[in-house]
Design an enzyme around this catalytic site. Structure first.
Site, PDB file in Angstrom:
ATOM      1  N   GLU A 124      46.328 -91.294 -12.956  1.00 54.82           N
ATOM      2  CA  GLU A 124      46.696 -92.717 -12.948  1.00 54.82           C
ATOM      3  C   GLU A 124      46.886 -93.145 -11.501  1.00 54.82           C
ATOM      4  OE1 GLU A 124      50.655 -93.025 -14.542  1.00 54.82           O
ATOM      5  OE2 GLU A 124      50.569 -91.033 -15.414  1.00 54.82           O
ATOM      6  N   TYR A 126      45.967-102.112 -15.949  1.00 53.77           N
ATOM      7  CA  TYR A 126      47.146-102.942 -16.126  1.00 53.77           C
ATOM      8  C   TYR A 126      47.874-103.202 -14.816  1.00 53.77           C
ATOM      9  CZ  TYR A 126      49.433 -98.290 -16.318  1.00 53.77           C
ATOM     10  OH  TYR A 126      49.860 -97.016 -16.062  1.00 53.77           O
ATOM     11  N   ASP A 180      51.267-102.741 -12.843  1.00 54.35           N
ATOM     12  CA  ASP A 180      52.458-101.905 -12.880  1.00 54.35           C
ATOM     13  C   ASP A 180      53.182-102.022 -11.534  1.00 54.35           C
ATOM     14  OD1 ASP A 180      54.311-100.164 -13.855  1.00 54.35           O
ATOM     15  OD2 ASP A 180      53.126 -98.364 -13.507  1.00 54.35           O
ATOM     16  N   GLU A 185      46.783-101.018 -11.695  1.00 56.89           N
ATOM     17  CA  GLU A 185      46.754 -99.567 -11.961  1.00 56.89           C
ATOM     18  C   GLU A 185      45.715 -99.260 -13.023  1.00 56.89           C
ATOM     19  OE1 GLU A 185      50.496 -97.615 -12.406  1.00 56.89           O
ATOM     20  OE2 GLU A 185      49.662 -95.904 -13.507  1.00 56.89           O
ATOM     21  N   SER A 195      44.711 -95.993 -15.486  1.00 55.27           N
ATOM     22  CA  SER A 195      44.866 -94.626 -15.976  1.00 55.27           C
ATOM     23  C   SER A 195      43.543 -94.247 -16.615  1.00 55.27           C
ATOM     24  CB  SER A 195      45.968 -94.544 -17.039  1.00 55.27           C
ATOM     25  OG  SER A 195      47.187 -94.970 -16.508  1.00 55.27           O
ATOM     26  N   HIS A 198      49.222 -90.454  -9.929  1.00 56.64           N
ATOM     27  CA  HIS A 198      49.815 -89.404 -10.745  1.00 56.64           C
ATOM     28  C   HIS A 198      48.742 -88.634 -11.497  1.00 56.64           C
ATOM     29  CE1 HIS A 198      53.730 -92.044 -11.035  1.00 56.64           C
ATOM     30  NE2 HIS A 198      53.406 -91.737  -9.796  1.00 56.64           N
ATOM     31  N   ASN A 212      48.255 -85.952 -14.947  1.00 53.31           N
ATOM     32  CA  ASN A 212      48.876 -85.524 -16.195  1.00 53.31           C
ATOM     33  C   ASN A 212      48.130 -84.329 -16.749  1.00 53.31           C
ATOM     34  OD1 ASN A 212      50.821 -87.816 -16.665  1.00 53.31           O
ATOM     35  ND2 ASN A 212      48.908 -88.924 -16.402  1.00 53.31           N
ATOM     36  N   ARG A 243      53.462 -83.357 -21.804  1.00 55.35           N
ATOM     37  CA  ARG A 243      52.515 -83.854 -20.799  1.00 55.35           C
ATOM     38  C   ARG A 243      53.228 -83.697 -19.473  1.00 55.35           C
ATOM     39  NH1 ARG A 243      51.909 -89.683 -18.543  1.00 55.35           N
ATOM     40  NH2 ARG A 243      53.882 -89.971 -19.613  1.00 55.35           N
ATOM     41  N   HIS A 275      53.888 -84.653 -16.060  1.00 53.38           N
ATOM     42  CA  HIS A 275      53.613 -85.879 -15.307  1.00 53.38           C
ATOM     43  C   HIS A 275      53.835 -85.565 -13.828  1.00 53.38           C
ATOM     44  CE1 HIS A 275      54.912 -90.189 -14.205  1.00 53.38           C
ATOM     45  NE2 HIS A 275      53.652 -90.276 -14.528  1.00 53.38           N
TER      46      HIS A 275
END
Lengths: 65, 498
Positions: free
Chosen positions: B10, B89, B91, B96, B98, B153, B155, B240, B242
Protein backbone atom coordinates in the site's frame (compact mmCIF):
# COMPACT_ATOMS: atom_id res chain seq x y z
CA UNK A 1 41.31 -7.01 0.58
CA UNK A 2 40.75 -3.49 -0.74
CA UNK A 3 37.30 -3.27 0.73
CA UNK A 4 38.51 -4.07 4.25
CA UNK A 5 41.37 -1.58 4.06
CA UNK A 6 39.04 1.17 3.11
CA UNK A 7 36.69 0.15 5.87
CA UNK A 8 39.19 0.86 8.62
CA UNK A 9 40.27 4.07 6.98
CA UNK A 10 36.83 5.56 6.87
CA UNK A 11 35.24 4.29 10.03
CA UNK A 12 35.54 7.62 11.78
CA UNK A 13 34.64 9.66 8.74
CA UNK A 14 30.98 10.54 9.15
CA UNK A 15 30.75 12.94 6.25
CA UNK A 16 28.67 10.89 3.88
CA UNK A 17 28.84 13.26 0.92
CA UNK A 18 32.56 12.74 0.73
CA UNK A 19 32.06 9.05 0.29
CA UNK A 20 30.77 8.92 -3.30
CA UNK A 21 33.92 10.50 -4.63
CA UNK A 22 36.01 8.13 -2.53
CA UNK A 23 34.02 5.02 -3.33
CA UNK A 24 36.08 2.65 -5.43
CA UNK A 25 35.03 2.55 -9.05
CA UNK A 26 37.20 -0.27 -10.14
CA UNK A 27 35.00 -2.75 -11.95
CA UNK A 28 34.21 -2.58 -15.63
CA UNK A 29 30.58 -1.82 -14.78
CA UNK A 30 31.79 1.02 -12.60
CA UNK A 31 33.78 2.57 -15.44
CA UNK A 32 30.84 2.32 -17.79
CA UNK A 33 28.56 3.95 -15.23
CA UNK A 34 31.01 6.79 -14.79
CA UNK A 35 31.03 7.45 -18.53
CA UNK A 36 27.22 7.51 -18.62
CA UNK A 37 27.07 9.90 -15.73
CA UNK A 38 28.14 13.00 -17.66
CA UNK A 39 25.36 12.58 -20.22
CA UNK A 40 22.92 11.88 -17.46
CA UNK A 41 23.89 14.99 -15.53
CA UNK A 42 23.41 17.10 -18.67
CA UNK A 43 19.87 15.78 -18.84
CA UNK A 44 19.28 16.31 -15.11
CA UNK A 45 20.44 19.90 -15.40
CA UNK A 46 17.79 20.35 -18.08
CA UNK A 47 14.81 18.78 -16.31
CA UNK A 48 15.54 19.88 -12.76
CA UNK A 49 12.96 22.36 -11.43
CA UNK A 50 14.23 25.80 -12.50
CA UNK A 51 13.77 27.42 -9.12
CA UNK A 52 15.01 24.66 -6.85
CA UNK A 53 14.82 26.76 -3.71
CA UNK A 54 11.19 27.72 -4.28
CA UNK A 55 10.28 24.15 -5.25
CA UNK A 56 11.89 22.59 -2.20
CA UNK A 57 10.23 25.16 0.05
CA UNK A 58 6.81 24.54 -1.50
CA UNK A 59 7.03 20.78 -1.10
CA UNK A 60 5.19 20.38 2.21
CA UNK A 61 3.10 17.31 2.99
CA UNK A 62 0.74 16.42 5.76
CA UNK A 63 2.05 13.53 7.82
CA UNK A 64 0.49 10.21 6.90
CA UNK A 65 0.89 6.66 8.12
CA UNK B 1 4.50 -25.40 8.58
CA UNK B 2 4.87 -22.21 6.60
CA UNK B 3 1.80 -21.05 4.70
CA UNK B 4 1.75 -19.31 1.29
CA UNK B 5 3.01 -15.76 1.61
CA UNK B 6 0.11 -13.93 0.04
CA UNK B 7 1.22 -10.30 0.07
CA UNK B 8 0.51 -6.75 -1.01
CA UNK B 9 1.84 -3.19 -0.98
CA UNK B 10 0.00 0.00 0.00
CA UNK B 11 1.53 3.31 -1.04
CA UNK B 12 0.60 6.78 0.13
CA UNK B 13 1.77 9.21 -2.53
CA UNK B 14 2.96 12.75 -1.95
CA UNK B 15 0.75 15.33 -3.66
CA UNK B 16 1.65 18.89 -4.67
CA UNK B 17 -1.22 20.98 -6.09
CA UNK B 18 0.17 23.80 -8.22
CA UNK B 19 -1.86 26.84 -9.22
CA UNK B 20 -5.03 25.45 -7.68
CA UNK B 21 -6.66 24.75 -4.30
CA UNK B 22 -3.71 23.76 -2.08
CA UNK B 23 -5.81 21.54 0.18
CA UNK B 24 -4.28 18.06 -0.24
CA UNK B 25 -7.52 16.25 0.60
CA UNK B 26 -9.43 18.17 -2.08
CA UNK B 27 -6.58 17.60 -4.51
CA UNK B 28 -6.37 13.86 -3.74
CA UNK B 29 -10.13 13.50 -4.21
CA UNK B 30 -9.97 15.35 -7.50
CA UNK B 31 -7.11 13.16 -8.65
CA UNK B 32 -8.94 9.91 -7.93
CA UNK B 33 -12.31 11.08 -9.19
CA UNK B 34 -10.67 12.24 -12.42
CA UNK B 35 -9.32 8.75 -12.94
CA UNK B 36 -12.62 7.05 -12.14
CA UNK B 37 -14.58 9.35 -14.43
CA UNK B 38 -12.00 9.91 -17.13
CA UNK B 39 -10.31 6.55 -17.48
CA UNK B 40 -13.12 4.26 -16.35
CA UNK B 41 -16.23 6.31 -17.07
CA UNK B 42 -17.44 5.51 -13.60
CA UNK B 43 -19.45 7.76 -11.32
CA UNK B 44 -17.75 8.48 -8.03
CA UNK B 45 -20.32 6.93 -5.76
CA UNK B 46 -20.97 3.85 -7.88
CA UNK B 47 -19.29 1.30 -5.66
CA UNK B 48 -18.48 2.12 -2.08
CA UNK B 49 -15.92 0.65 0.23
CA UNK B 50 -17.44 -1.60 2.87
CA UNK B 51 -15.99 -0.81 6.29
CA UNK B 52 -17.71 -3.60 8.17
CA UNK B 53 -14.56 -5.55 8.99
CA UNK B 54 -12.10 -2.68 9.52
CA UNK B 55 -10.60 -2.83 13.00
CA UNK B 56 -7.31 -0.95 12.87
CA UNK B 57 -7.27 -0.57 16.66
CA UNK B 58 -6.93 -4.29 17.33
CA UNK B 59 -3.48 -5.16 18.60
CA UNK B 60 -1.70 -8.33 17.51
CA UNK B 61 -0.33 -8.76 20.99
CA UNK B 62 -3.89 -9.47 22.09
CA UNK B 63 -4.72 -6.38 24.09
CA UNK B 64 -6.04 -2.87 23.59
CA UNK B 65 -3.39 -0.49 24.87
CA UNK B 66 -4.54 2.66 26.64
CA UNK B 67 -3.45 6.08 25.51
CA UNK B 68 -2.39 5.13 22.03
CA UNK B 69 -3.77 6.89 19.04
CA UNK B 70 -5.54 4.14 17.23
CA UNK B 71 -5.82 4.78 13.52
CA UNK B 72 -9.20 6.11 12.54
CA UNK B 73 -11.13 4.69 9.67
CA UNK B 74 -12.03 7.60 7.44
CA UNK B 75 -15.36 6.68 5.95
CA UNK B 76 -16.24 9.95 4.27
CA UNK B 77 -13.35 10.15 1.83
CA UNK B 78 -13.13 8.97 -1.77
CA UNK B 79 -12.73 5.25 -1.70
CA UNK B 80 -12.86 3.15 -4.83
CA UNK B 81 -12.28 -0.47 -5.71
CA UNK B 82 -10.76 -1.09 -9.11
CA UNK B 83 -11.25 -3.94 -11.55
CA UNK B 84 -7.65 -5.05 -10.98
CA UNK B 85 -8.65 -5.75 -7.38
CA UNK B 86 -6.85 -2.72 -5.92
CA UNK B 87 -8.24 -0.05 -3.61
CA UNK B 88 -7.72 3.60 -4.62
CA UNK B 89 -8.58 6.12 -1.95
CA UNK B 90 -7.74 9.22 0.06
CA UNK B 91 -5.93 8.47 3.27
CA UNK B 92 -4.53 11.08 5.66
CA UNK B 93 -4.44 13.79 3.00
CA UNK B 94 -2.67 11.56 0.48
CA UNK B 95 -3.84 9.54 -2.49
CA UNK B 96 -3.21 5.89 -1.71
CA UNK B 97 -3.33 2.67 -3.69
CA UNK B 98 -3.36 -0.74 -2.09
CA UNK B 99 -2.49 -3.28 -4.73
CA UNK B 100 -4.52 -6.51 -4.98
CA UNK B 101 -3.36 -9.56 -3.06
CA UNK B 102 -0.60 -11.41 -4.93
CA UNK B 103 1.27 -14.67 -4.32
CA UNK B 104 4.87 -13.65 -4.95
CA UNK B 105 7.31 -10.77 -5.18
CA UNK B 106 7.29 -10.51 -8.98
CA UNK B 107 3.52 -10.03 -9.03
CA UNK B 108 3.92 -7.47 -6.25
CA UNK B 109 6.28 -5.56 -8.57
CA UNK B 110 3.83 -5.84 -11.46
CA UNK B 111 0.82 -4.47 -9.59
CA UNK B 112 2.91 -1.87 -7.79
CA UNK B 113 4.07 -0.60 -11.17
CA UNK B 114 0.46 -0.74 -12.40
CA UNK B 115 -0.51 1.43 -9.41
CA UNK B 116 2.15 3.93 -10.45
CA UNK B 117 0.71 4.04 -13.97
CA UNK B 118 -2.81 4.48 -12.56
CA UNK B 119 -1.53 7.53 -10.70
CA UNK B 120 0.14 8.84 -13.87
CA UNK B 121 -3.09 8.36 -15.76
CA UNK B 122 -4.96 10.14 -12.93
CA UNK B 123 -2.63 13.14 -13.23
CA UNK B 124 -3.36 13.35 -16.96
CA UNK B 125 -7.11 13.13 -16.43
CA UNK B 126 -7.02 15.71 -13.62
CA UNK B 127 -5.24 18.06 -16.03
CA UNK B 128 -8.33 18.16 -18.24
CA UNK B 129 -10.56 19.54 -15.46
CA UNK B 130 -8.05 21.93 -13.90
CA UNK B 131 -7.70 25.56 -15.03
CA UNK B 132 -4.83 26.45 -17.37
CA UNK B 133 -1.50 26.47 -15.64
CA UNK B 134 -2.72 24.36 -12.73
CA UNK B 135 -1.60 20.81 -12.10
CA UNK B 136 -1.49 18.07 -9.49
CA UNK B 137 1.99 16.63 -9.16
CA UNK B 138 2.35 13.24 -7.51
CA UNK B 139 5.48 11.88 -5.86
CA UNK B 140 6.16 8.26 -4.96
CA UNK B 141 8.25 9.00 -1.90
CA UNK B 142 7.87 8.98 1.88
CA UNK B 143 8.96 12.33 3.26
CA UNK B 144 8.82 16.04 2.48
CA UNK B 145 12.21 16.84 3.99
CA UNK B 146 10.50 18.87 6.71
CA UNK B 147 9.73 16.13 9.18
CA UNK B 148 6.50 14.87 7.62
CA UNK B 149 6.34 11.25 6.51
CA UNK B 150 3.78 9.05 4.77
CA UNK B 151 4.03 5.36 4.26
CA UNK B 152 4.62 2.51 1.88
CA UNK B 153 3.37 -0.53 3.73
CA UNK B 154 3.69 -4.21 2.97
CA UNK B 155 1.36 -6.97 4.08
CA UNK B 156 2.12 -10.66 4.43
CA UNK B 157 -0.24 -13.51 5.27
CA UNK B 158 0.92 -15.48 8.28
CA UNK B 159 -0.23 -18.43 10.31
CA UNK B 160 -2.16 -17.22 13.36
CA UNK B 161 -0.65 -20.05 15.43
CA UNK B 162 2.86 -18.58 15.30
CA UNK B 163 3.60 -16.69 18.55
CA UNK B 164 3.70 -12.98 17.73
CA UNK B 165 6.73 -12.51 20.00
CA UNK B 166 8.73 -14.85 17.75
CA UNK B 167 7.81 -12.80 14.69
CA UNK B 168 8.84 -9.58 16.47
CA UNK B 169 12.24 -10.86 17.58
CA UNK B 170 13.20 -12.69 14.44
CA UNK B 171 12.09 -10.32 11.65
CA UNK B 172 13.29 -7.09 13.31
CA UNK B 173 16.96 -7.57 12.28
CA UNK B 174 15.83 -7.73 8.65
CA UNK B 175 13.62 -4.65 8.96
CA UNK B 176 16.57 -2.74 10.44
CA UNK B 177 19.13 -3.83 7.84
CA UNK B 178 17.28 -4.49 4.55
CA UNK B 179 17.44 -0.74 3.82
CA UNK B 180 20.97 -1.28 2.49
CA UNK B 181 19.33 -2.59 -0.70
CA UNK B 182 15.75 -1.30 -0.52
CA UNK B 183 16.29 2.16 0.93
CA UNK B 184 15.14 4.87 -1.48
CA UNK B 185 17.80 7.36 -0.36
CA UNK B 186 17.31 10.78 1.17
CA UNK B 187 19.12 14.11 1.19
CA UNK B 188 19.26 15.47 4.73
CA UNK B 189 18.27 14.46 8.22
CA UNK B 190 14.80 14.71 9.72
CA UNK B 191 15.50 13.55 13.25
CA UNK B 192 13.93 15.97 15.71
CA UNK B 193 16.54 18.24 17.25
CA UNK B 194 19.16 17.50 14.62
CA UNK B 195 20.40 19.82 11.91
CA UNK B 196 19.07 18.98 8.42
CA UNK B 197 22.54 19.12 6.86
CA UNK B 198 24.13 17.03 9.58
CA UNK B 199 23.46 13.93 7.48
CA UNK B 200 23.97 15.07 3.87
CA UNK B 201 22.75 11.76 2.43
CA UNK B 202 21.19 8.67 3.97
CA UNK B 203 19.93 5.29 2.77
CA UNK B 204 16.31 5.47 3.81
CA UNK B 205 13.41 7.90 3.51
CA UNK B 206 11.75 6.50 6.60
CA UNK B 207 14.42 5.57 9.17
CA UNK B 208 14.35 9.00 10.86
CA UNK B 209 10.68 8.50 11.72
CA UNK B 210 10.90 5.28 13.73
CA UNK B 211 10.80 5.77 17.47
CA UNK B 212 9.61 2.45 18.92
CA UNK B 213 10.44 -1.22 18.51
CA UNK B 214 6.85 -2.46 18.68
CA UNK B 215 3.51 -0.69 18.71
CA UNK B 216 0.11 -0.01 17.24
CA UNK B 217 0.58 3.52 15.92
CA UNK B 218 1.33 4.29 12.29
CA UNK B 219 1.26 8.10 12.20
CA UNK B 220 3.36 9.06 15.24
CA UNK B 221 5.83 7.25 17.47
CA UNK B 222 6.10 4.84 14.56
CA UNK B 223 7.20 1.31 15.52
CA UNK B 224 9.53 -0.99 13.56
CA UNK B 225 7.02 -3.78 14.17
CA UNK B 226 3.44 -2.63 13.77
CA UNK B 227 0.94 -4.66 15.77
CA UNK B 228 -2.23 -3.76 13.89
CA UNK B 229 -4.26 -6.95 13.99
CA UNK B 230 -6.68 -6.67 11.15
CA UNK B 231 -6.35 -9.84 9.11
CA UNK B 232 -8.94 -9.09 6.38
CA UNK B 233 -9.45 -12.86 6.20
CA UNK B 234 -10.26 -15.73 8.55
CA UNK B 235 -8.97 -14.41 11.90
CA UNK B 236 -8.89 -17.88 13.46
CA UNK B 237 -6.37 -19.13 10.92
CA UNK B 238 -4.43 -16.12 9.77
CA UNK B 239 -2.81 -12.89 10.66
CA UNK B 240 -1.76 -10.14 8.25
CA UNK B 241 1.64 -8.80 9.20
CA UNK B 242 1.36 -5.07 8.52
CA UNK B 243 4.85 -3.76 7.76
CA UNK B 244 5.22 0.01 7.94
CA UNK B 245 9.00 0.26 7.98
CA UNK B 246 9.78 0.27 4.25
CA UNK B 247 10.40 2.97 1.65
CA UNK B 248 8.41 3.36 -1.57
CA UNK B 249 10.71 2.21 -4.33
CA UNK B 250 11.06 3.50 -7.86
CA UNK B 251 13.36 0.58 -8.73
CA UNK B 252 11.55 -2.64 -9.59
CA UNK B 253 14.52 -4.66 -8.37
CA UNK B 254 14.33 -2.92 -4.99
CA UNK B 255 10.62 -3.69 -4.60
CA UNK B 256 11.30 -7.26 -5.71
CA UNK B 257 14.05 -7.75 -3.14
CA UNK B 258 12.15 -5.95 -0.39
CA UNK B 259 9.09 -8.19 -0.73
CA UNK B 260 10.94 -11.32 -1.83
CA UNK B 261 13.48 -11.45 0.98
CA UNK B 262 10.88 -10.56 3.62
CA UNK B 263 8.46 -13.23 2.43
CA UNK B 264 11.17 -15.91 2.60
CA UNK B 265 12.26 -14.89 6.10
CA UNK B 266 8.66 -14.85 7.35
CA UNK B 267 8.13 -18.36 5.99
CA UNK B 268 11.30 -19.41 7.82
CA UNK B 269 9.95 -17.94 11.05
CA UNK B 270 6.80 -20.01 10.62
CA UNK B 271 8.95 -23.11 10.16
CA UNK B 272 11.12 -22.04 13.10
CA UNK B 273 14.13 -22.05 10.79
CA UNK B 274 15.46 -18.52 11.32
CA UNK B 275 16.43 -18.24 14.97
CA UNK B 276 17.36 -15.43 17.35
CA UNK B 277 21.01 -15.11 16.38
CA UNK B 278 20.75 -11.61 14.89
CA UNK B 279 18.75 -10.02 17.65
CA UNK B 280 19.80 -6.39 18.05
CA UNK B 281 20.47 -4.65 21.34
CA UNK B 282 18.88 -1.35 20.22
CA UNK B 283 16.88 -1.69 16.99
CA UNK B 284 15.67 1.93 16.88
CA UNK B 285 19.10 3.52 17.17
CA UNK B 286 20.47 0.83 14.82
CA UNK B 287 17.97 1.56 12.03
CA UNK B 288 18.96 5.23 12.14
CA UNK B 289 22.70 4.65 12.42
CA UNK B 290 22.63 2.27 9.45
CA UNK B 291 20.55 4.67 7.36
CA UNK B 292 22.88 7.56 8.16
CA UNK B 293 25.97 5.83 6.81
CA UNK B 294 26.04 5.21 3.04
CA UNK B 295 29.54 3.76 3.40
CA UNK B 296 27.79 0.79 5.10
CA UNK B 297 30.56 0.53 7.66
CA UNK B 298 28.55 1.36 10.77
CA UNK B 299 28.60 -1.36 13.38
CA UNK B 300 25.53 -1.93 15.52
CA UNK B 301 25.37 -3.71 18.84
CA UNK B 302 23.79 -7.14 18.99
CA UNK B 303 21.89 -8.50 22.00
CA UNK B 304 24.77 -10.94 22.45
CA UNK B 305 27.16 -8.03 23.00
CA UNK B 306 29.15 -8.32 19.77
CA UNK B 307 28.90 -5.66 17.05
CA UNK B 308 28.06 -6.29 13.40
CA UNK B 309 27.52 -4.23 10.26
CA UNK B 310 24.21 -4.30 8.38
CA UNK B 311 25.99 -6.19 5.60
CA UNK B 312 27.22 -8.86 8.01
CA UNK B 313 23.71 -9.28 9.41
CA UNK B 314 22.32 -9.56 5.88
CA UNK B 315 24.93 -12.17 4.97
CA UNK B 316 23.84 -14.16 8.03
CA UNK B 317 20.17 -13.96 7.09
CA UNK B 318 20.90 -14.86 3.47
CA UNK B 319 22.99 -17.91 4.36
CA UNK B 320 20.25 -19.17 6.66
CA UNK B 321 17.68 -18.55 3.89
CA UNK B 322 19.78 -20.45 1.35
CA UNK B 323 19.89 -23.41 3.71
CA UNK B 324 16.14 -23.17 4.19
CA UNK B 325 15.61 -23.12 0.42
CA UNK B 326 17.49 -26.42 0.17
CA UNK B 327 15.89 -28.11 3.17
CA UNK B 328 12.28 -26.93 2.86
CA UNK B 329 11.91 -25.68 -0.71
CA UNK B 330 10.39 -22.29 -1.48
CA UNK B 331 6.93 -23.23 -2.76
CA UNK B 332 5.24 -20.86 -0.29
CA UNK B 333 6.85 -17.85 -2.02
CA UNK B 334 6.80 -19.51 -5.48
CA UNK B 335 9.69 -21.87 -6.14
CA UNK B 336 11.04 -20.03 -9.21
CA UNK B 337 10.66 -16.55 -7.80
CA UNK B 338 12.05 -17.64 -4.43
CA UNK B 339 15.26 -19.06 -5.87
CA UNK B 340 15.68 -16.04 -8.12
CA UNK B 341 15.28 -13.76 -5.10
CA UNK B 342 17.98 -15.73 -3.23
CA UNK B 343 20.36 -15.37 -6.17
CA UNK B 344 19.74 -11.63 -6.57
CA UNK B 345 20.00 -11.13 -2.83
CA UNK B 346 23.45 -12.73 -2.87
CA UNK B 347 24.57 -10.78 -5.96
CA UNK B 348 23.35 -7.56 -4.37
CA UNK B 349 25.20 -8.13 -1.10
CA UNK B 350 28.35 -8.96 -3.04
CA UNK B 351 28.04 -5.75 -5.03
CA UNK B 352 27.32 -3.66 -1.94
CA UNK B 353 30.45 -5.05 -0.38
CA UNK B 354 32.79 -4.59 -3.33
CA UNK B 355 31.43 -1.71 -5.42
CA UNK B 356 28.09 -0.17 -4.36
CA UNK B 357 28.08 2.16 -7.38
CA UNK B 358 27.69 -0.89 -9.63
CA UNK B 359 24.11 -1.10 -8.28
CA UNK B 360 23.10 2.28 -9.75
CA UNK B 361 20.58 0.48 -12.00
CA UNK B 362 19.09 -1.67 -9.24
CA UNK B 363 19.16 0.10 -5.88
CA UNK B 364 17.32 3.40 -5.46
CA UNK B 365 19.60 4.97 -2.87
CA UNK B 366 22.65 4.25 -5.03
CA UNK B 367 20.99 5.66 -8.14
CA UNK B 368 19.98 8.80 -6.25
CA UNK B 369 23.34 9.12 -4.51
CA UNK B 370 25.05 9.04 -7.87
CA UNK B 371 22.94 11.96 -9.12
CA UNK B 372 23.34 13.95 -5.93
CA UNK B 373 27.08 13.49 -5.66
CA UNK B 374 27.54 13.92 -9.42
CA UNK B 375 25.69 17.22 -9.52
CA UNK B 376 27.36 18.41 -6.33
CA UNK B 377 30.74 17.79 -7.91
CA UNK B 378 29.82 19.35 -11.24
CA UNK B 379 28.50 22.61 -9.76
CA UNK B 380 30.53 22.60 -6.57
CA UNK B 381 27.37 22.45 -4.42
CA UNK B 382 27.64 22.28 -0.64
CA UNK B 383 25.37 20.23 1.64
CA UNK B 384 22.24 22.28 2.17
CA UNK B 385 22.05 23.55 -1.42
CA UNK B 386 18.41 23.40 -2.53
CA UNK B 387 19.36 21.75 -5.81
CA UNK B 388 20.49 18.63 -3.97
CA UNK B 389 17.17 18.34 -2.13
CA UNK B 390 15.37 19.08 -5.41
CA UNK B 391 17.07 16.04 -6.98
CA UNK B 392 15.93 13.91 -4.06
CA UNK B 393 12.29 15.00 -4.42
CA UNK B 394 12.26 14.98 -8.19
CA UNK B 395 13.66 11.46 -8.33
CA UNK B 396 10.13 10.41 -7.24
CA UNK B 397 8.14 12.88 -9.39
CA UNK B 398 5.70 10.77 -11.44
CA UNK B 399 5.41 13.23 -14.34
CA UNK B 400 7.25 11.59 -17.22
CA UNK B 401 8.79 14.91 -18.29
CA UNK B 402 10.21 15.51 -14.80
CA UNK B 403 10.80 12.10 -13.22
CA UNK B 404 14.49 11.51 -12.56
CA UNK B 405 14.14 7.82 -11.63
CA UNK B 406 13.00 6.95 -15.16
CA UNK B 407 16.14 8.61 -16.56
CA UNK B 408 18.79 6.73 -14.63
CA UNK B 409 18.44 3.41 -16.48
CA UNK B 410 16.82 1.33 -13.74
CA UNK B 411 16.60 -2.35 -14.61
CA UNK B 412 13.11 -3.52 -15.50
CA UNK B 413 11.72 -6.83 -14.28
CA UNK B 414 8.24 -6.61 -15.76
CA UNK B 415 7.05 -5.99 -19.31
CA UNK B 416 5.41 -2.57 -19.88
CA UNK B 417 2.52 -4.30 -21.69
CA UNK B 418 1.91 -6.49 -18.66
CA UNK B 419 1.93 -3.37 -16.49
CA UNK B 420 -0.75 -1.79 -18.70
CA UNK B 421 -2.84 -4.95 -18.48
CA UNK B 422 -2.42 -5.05 -14.68
CA UNK B 423 -3.96 -1.56 -14.42
CA UNK B 424 -7.34 -3.16 -15.17
CA UNK B 425 -6.86 -6.91 -14.74
CA UNK B 426 -6.59 -8.66 -11.37
CA UNK B 427 -4.02 -11.34 -10.47
CA UNK B 428 -5.36 -14.78 -11.35
CA UNK B 429 -3.96 -16.52 -8.32
CA UNK B 430 -5.75 -14.91 -5.34
CA UNK B 431 -9.27 -13.87 -4.30
CA UNK B 432 -8.51 -10.51 -5.96
CA UNK B 433 -9.48 -12.31 -9.17
CA UNK B 434 -13.07 -12.76 -7.97
CA UNK B 435 -13.26 -9.18 -6.70
CA UNK B 436 -11.83 -7.67 -9.88
CA UNK B 437 -13.77 -9.79 -12.36
CA UNK B 438 -17.07 -9.19 -10.54
CA UNK B 439 -16.45 -5.43 -10.45
CA UNK B 440 -15.69 -5.49 -14.13
CA UNK B 441 -18.65 -7.64 -15.13
CA UNK B 442 -21.40 -6.68 -12.65
CA UNK B 443 -20.62 -3.09 -11.61
CA UNK B 444 -24.30 -2.11 -11.37
CA UNK B 445 -25.15 -4.95 -9.02
CA UNK B 446 -22.30 -4.52 -6.55
CA UNK B 447 -23.02 -1.94 -3.89
CA UNK B 448 -19.94 -2.37 -1.73
CA UNK B 449 -16.65 -4.19 -1.71
CA UNK B 450 -13.72 -4.71 0.60
CA UNK B 451 -10.83 -7.11 1.03
CA UNK B 452 -12.86 -9.99 2.38
CA UNK B 453 -16.32 -9.59 0.88
CA UNK B 454 -18.47 -8.27 -1.95
CA UNK B 455 -22.01 -7.03 -1.39
CA UNK B 456 -24.50 -7.52 -4.22
CA UNK B 457 -27.87 -5.86 -4.72
CA UNK B 458 -29.80 -8.03 -7.15
CA UNK B 459 -33.18 -6.38 -6.77
CA UNK B 460 -35.96 -7.51 -4.52
CA UNK B 461 -33.99 -9.72 -2.12
CA UNK B 462 -32.01 -8.29 0.80
CA UNK B 463 -28.41 -7.37 -0.03
CA UNK B 464 -26.27 -10.46 -0.51
CA UNK B 465 -22.80 -10.48 1.01
CA UNK B 466 -20.32 -12.92 -0.52
CA UNK B 467 -17.56 -13.52 2.04
CA UNK B 468 -14.02 -14.13 0.81
CA UNK B 469 -12.30 -15.18 4.00
CA UNK B 470 -9.70 -17.36 2.21
CA UNK B 471 -7.13 -15.28 0.28
CA UNK B 472 -6.36 -18.23 -1.99
CA UNK B 473 -9.96 -18.99 -2.95
CA UNK B 474 -11.77 -17.11 -5.67
CA UNK B 475 -8.84 -17.54 -8.06
CA UNK B 476 -9.20 -17.95 -11.81
CA UNK B 477 -8.96 -21.72 -11.38
CA UNK B 478 -11.88 -21.64 -8.97
CA UNK B 479 -14.25 -19.09 -10.43
CA UNK B 480 -13.28 -18.06 -13.97
CA UNK B 481 -15.71 -20.46 -15.64
CA UNK B 482 -18.54 -19.60 -13.23
CA UNK B 483 -18.10 -15.90 -13.95
CA UNK B 484 -17.75 -16.54 -17.69
CA UNK B 485 -21.03 -18.49 -17.70
CA UNK B 486 -22.98 -15.97 -15.62
CA UNK B 487 -24.39 -13.07 -17.60
CA UNK B 488 -25.83 -11.43 -14.49
CA UNK B 489 -24.96 -11.24 -10.82
CA UNK B 490 -28.16 -13.15 -10.06
CA UNK B 491 -26.91 -16.06 -12.16
CA UNK B 492 -23.52 -15.84 -10.52
CA UNK B 493 -24.97 -15.96 -7.02
CA UNK B 494 -27.21 -18.86 -8.01
CA UNK B 495 -24.24 -20.83 -9.30
CA UNK B 496 -22.12 -20.00 -6.27
CA UNK B 497 -24.95 -20.99 -3.95
CA UNK B 498 -25.38 -24.43 -5.44
Amino acid sequence: MAERTQKSKQTSDRDATEAPADAPVTSETGEKLKAELDDLLDEIDEVLETNAEEFVKSYVQKGGQ
Amino acid sequence: MAIPKVCGIETEYGILPRGTDPNPITASSLLINSYLAGALGRRVSDIGWDFVNEQPANDARGFFPDEVFAPEVEMHMVNAVLTNGARYYVDHAHPEISIPEVVHALDAVLWDRAAEEIVRSSMRHAQTVLPDGAELVIYKNNSDGKGNSYGCHENYLMDRAIPFARIIHQITPHFVTRQIFCGAGKVGCELPGRNFDEIPFQLSQRADFFEEEVGLETTLKRPIINTRDEPHCDPEKYRRLHVIVGDANMSEVATYLKVGTTAILLAMIEDDALGDEWRLAHPVSAIRAISHDPTLRTQVKMASGVTMSALEIQWGLLERAQKYGKSHGLAVVDETVGHDVLQRWEDTLNALESDPMSLAHQVDWVAKWRLVSGLAERHDLRPGDARLKAIDLQYHDLRPERCLATRVGLERLVDPEDVTAAMTNPPKTTRAYFRGRCLEKYPDEIVAANWDSLVFDIGSDPLRRVPMMEPLRGTADHVASVIDQSATATELLDRLGR
